[in-house]
Structures are given as C-alpha cells and as structure tokens.
Design an enzyme around this catalytic site. Structure first.
Site, PDB file in Angstrom:
ATOM      1  N   ASP A   9     -44.963 -15.701 -76.812  1.00  0.00           N
ATOM      2  CA  ASP A   9     -46.226 -15.681 -76.146  1.00  0.00           C
ATOM      3  C   ASP A   9     -46.466 -14.738 -75.126  1.00  0.00           C
ATOM      4  O   ASP A   9     -47.364 -14.077 -74.976  1.00  0.00           O
ATOM      5  CB  ASP A   9     -46.711 -17.383 -75.789  1.00  0.00           C
ATOM      6  N   TYR A  22     -27.858   0.752 -53.876  1.00  0.00           N
ATOM      7  CA  TYR A  22     -29.272   1.045 -54.276  1.00  0.00           C
ATOM      8  C   TYR A  22     -29.248   1.640 -55.478  1.00  0.00           C
ATOM      9  O   TYR A  22     -30.061   1.375 -56.555  1.00  0.00           O
ATOM     10  CB  TYR A  22     -30.265   1.460 -53.142  1.00  0.00           C
TER      11      TYR A  22
END
Ligand code: F0G
Length: 455
Positions: free
Chosen positions: A122, A69
């Site tokens: 965009d 993790y």
C-alpha cells in the site's frame, strides 16, 4: 518436531486487560486499532514490521556504531554485507522502505507512467500514485481464490505483463516491481522461474526490474522448499540468484533485516545512484547514513547475516504453517497455503452476513481485540475500498482479509495457541458479529486514521 532455535535472554512483560476495559478502549479510539495504546495490547499482530526481537549479537553491535556524519565504518560494514548478500554494486541506506520508494519514484517516475507489479504494497502504491502514475497489479488469477493451493501464489502473470508491454509505449514504464514475498497477496512467495521470466520479458523492452525485497529470506525459504532444483542449494545462494535478475532493490529492513528501523536502495548500475543522490541528500540524509544512525546500520548488518540461517527460517515457516492449520481445525477459514509472515483470515467467508462495505474484516479485528486483547489489521475494503471518481460511490475490495502478522522471534508457540483459543470462541459466536461504517477518513491510506461506528 520443531521449536524456537533460540533461548530467551531478556523478557518484556505483557499486560492483561479485562473485557470491560477493552470495550472502553475500543470506543475511545473509534474502533481503529492503530490508535489503541500498545500497552493495552496482549498479543500484537498488527505487523511484523520493525517488531522483531534483536539478537544478543545485534544488541552488542549497537555499541560499535560509528556515528560519523560521512563515511562511517558502520556504513562500510553495512554495504559489505548487503552487497555480498544481494550481488548489488551500489547500496544506499534509507530510514525505512517507504523512504526508498519515495526517493526512487520521485526521480524515476513521472505523471502518466505505469508501474506494473505482482502486487504493490500500500505505501508503494501511494508513493506511485502521488507522482501521478498508475500502480498496476498483475498477480496470477489464482491468487484471488483464497483456498486455491499453488506453491507460488505471489507470482506475476507473465501473459498479462506481455499484453501490457505490447500495447504500451515502453517509455511510460520506467520500471517493473516484484514484491517478494507478495505481502498484499497474503505473503505468498514468488518463484525463481517467475523472477527469471519477468526479467527476460522486460529485457526485450529495455525496462529495468526492481525487487521489493522486504521479505526476501522467507521467499528464498519457500523456493528451497517448493521449487524444483533448489532443495540442495543454500539459502544465501538462492538469495543471490534471485537478486541476480534485478537491476535494483527497494528494501524495508524492518522485516527480514531483524531491524526495528531501516531500509536501503541497491542498484547494479551507478546511474541510479547518480539519479537519486540529490533528492536523497535533500530529504533523507547523506548517502552514507540515509536517515539512520551508525548503530542502526550495525544492527542491520548483523540481522542480515542471521535471517538467512536455515534453522531460523525452517522454524519460522513451520510455526506459521502450524498456526494456520490449528486455526483451520477450529473452523476459521484462512488463505492457503499459509504465506511467509502472517496468517490471513478470510473474513468474507467467516462472516458472510456482513456486506463488504460494512467491513467484515474490521468487525473481526475489533472482536479479536475485544475478546482476547489481540491486535490485527484489516486488509480489505477499509484498506483498499475506493470512492469511484464518476459515480462517487464506494467500491469494495475483492477480498476481505484480516492479517495476523507474526513478529519475528517475539512470541512463543503458546502465545499462538492462545490466539487459536480466542478465535475458536469467536467462531462459535460469529453470527452475532455486526458491521461498521466509516465516519471519518483521510485521502491516502485511510485505514491508518479512519474512525468507525458499529452498525
Ligand atoms: N514493501 C512491502 C512489501 C512492505 O510490506 C512494506 C511495509 C513496505 C514496502 C514499506 O516499508 O514500513 O519500512 O516503510 N510493510 C509493513 C506491513 C508496514 O505491516 O506490512 P516500511
């Protein structure tokens, strides 16, 4: 003579469909090619993003993924490669480019701000506008002329930037963003001189320069080919030099990272990491994985090493250039010079009988699929057309283009020849093509979900 500098180890079949089947599929998705099942596409030029073929070394690297993790070895490897390549001191993985945009702008951009750019992509524009700020495009004027030849048609207009900086309170400009290559401007490159000039000007106002680096290696190749003084420099040297002017990088690694997913944020100074860390953890992931698996970080670290290979970049550049000149030779008007990742067809010129607000680009997109099973994307009034706040009337885009984005290392020269043949047939029947009207649309990024009806 040039050819693909790789041989094929794994193949993926592509399915042929009939004209009648494609007619049916088009009606089924209301003529929006984003909703066609990929299985029913023969040649997919929708995007060069996340569609690269990974190398044997990248596939091998996936097995090395450290899925801890926090503090995984894959993260360390990723950071080492990106820092070395860009010269940035702080690197934060994200799951893709628009996550980098969202996270940075959430913390650095506020309502009323202005973010100047050569041209915003965009999603970048949408993420800025979502913060209540303005995304301002200041590309050089000749970029608007589709057939005007300029070696760095993606450049920002330094004079326009000067005027903006003079008349605006610099506190309202938290950063300036250069997109290299300039995707929304047909993948045109930005020169090193232009990057240096932008930085110099911004420094006078203490405004940081960020680079949207999605296609940095293709941009570096154009610098080597076209800018005086760089012919004898290596691509990695040019890459480091161009990033040396930046305070930070926003990256979608789905293009020049040869990744199917991934991105990062990188900064010279620690203050930026401190600024974004909380929101990053809240919405993307712990800073050592940022929404990616360890194996993704491994594949990207390897991808970044491969994309700066000069043989690869030369093949990429020359194959796109040849694709463009073949299209021209069958009468198809294209944006010139050909950019880094795609050939753009000028639909306004090809279909002058279709008015802008009847979407000539969309008409061509539909015809390419109907005739040849080829999927492309409209970059014109469907994508950029807007309803004016005051008049409530739709305003068209200044260009009506269709992008044929070529995925990296996926299609061979004969696939490209097939596309040229299909476009040669479309050219002959161009006067019979009809426009479209939009019958349903969303507020942001409408082209992804809009529904059309033929006129
Ligand atoms: N910046 C540029 C210049 C891009 O071209 C893209 C994506 C992004 C940012 C966003 O990155 O997709 O990883 O979230 N361009 C793709 C395209 C989608 O088809 O041109 P993303």
């Amino acid at each position: 003579m040039f050819f693909e500098p790789f041989r094929i180890k794994v193949v993926e079949p592509i399915k042929k469909t009939t004209f009648a089947q494609r007619e049916f599929y088009l009606r089924e998705v209301h003529y929006n090619l984003f909703n066609i099942r990929a299985e029913n596409v023969l040649i997919d030029f929708l995007t060069d993003s996340g569609t690269s073929a990974m190398s044997a070394k990248q596939w091998g690297a996936l097995m090395e993924g450290d899925e801890s993790y926090a503090g995984s070895q894959s993260y360390e490897k990723f950071v080492a490669v990106v820092s070395q390549m860009t010269g940035m001191n702080y690197v934060v993985p994200t799951h893709q480019g628009r996550a980098s945009e969202r996270i940075l702008f959430h913390e650095a951009v506020k309502e009323g701000d202005i973010i100047p750019s050569n041209t915003h992509f965009d999603t970048t524009r949408a993420n800025i506008e979502f913060r209540g700020a303005s995304a301002l495009d200041l590309v050089i004027d000749v970029a608007k002329k589709t057939s005007f030849l300029h070696p760095f048609k993606g450049n920002i207009d330094i004079e326009k930037l000067k005027i903006l900086l003079k008349k605006t309170d610099s506190k309202k400009i938290p950063l300036c963003l250069l997109t290299i290559t300039n995707n929304s401007c047909a993948g045109q490159p930005v020169s090193l001189q232009n990057i240096a000039d932008t930085k110099k000007l911004l420094s006078q106002y203490d405004i940081p320069l960020f680079i949207d680096a999605a296609r940095f290696a293709e941009n570096a190749y154009f610098i080597k080919m076209r800018e005086e003084g760089f012919q004898n420099q290596s691509i990695p040297d040019i890459v480091r030099k161009l990033f040396s002017y930046a305070d930070g990088i926003l990256m979608s690694a789905k293009k020049d990272g040869f990744g199917n997913i991934g991105g990062f944020l990188a900064f010279k100074e620690k203050k930026w990491v401190d600024l974004i860390r909380n929101f990053l953890i809240m919405t993307e992931g712990f800073p050592t994985y940022g929404g990616l698996a360890g194996r993704d970080l491994e594949a990207l670290a390897q991808g970044f090493k491969e994309v700066v290979d000069e043989d690869y970049l030369e093949y990429r550049g020359r194959s796109l250039e040849k694709f463009g000149s073949s299209l021209k030779s069958v009468g198809i008007p294209i944006v010139e010079p050909v950019g880094g990742h795609a050939v753009y067809i000028d639909a306004k010129e090809l279909l002058p009988h279709i008015p802008a607000l009847q979407y000539p680009g969309q008409s061509l997109v539909v015809e390419l699929y109907r005739m040849g099973g080829i999927r492309t994307v409209e970059i014109g009034s469907c994508m950029f057309g807007k309803v004016d706040q005051f008049t409530k009337k739709e305003v068209s885009s200044d260009k009506e283009l269709v992008r044929l984005a070529v995925p990296r290392r996926v299609y061979t020269q004969s696939h490209l020849e097939y596309v040229v043949d299909v476009l040669a047939q479309i050219y002959k029947k161009r006067n019979a093509l009809k426009g479209f009207k939009i019958i349903q649309q969303d507020r942001y990024l409408r082209h992804f979900t809009a529904q059309f009806e033929p006129l």
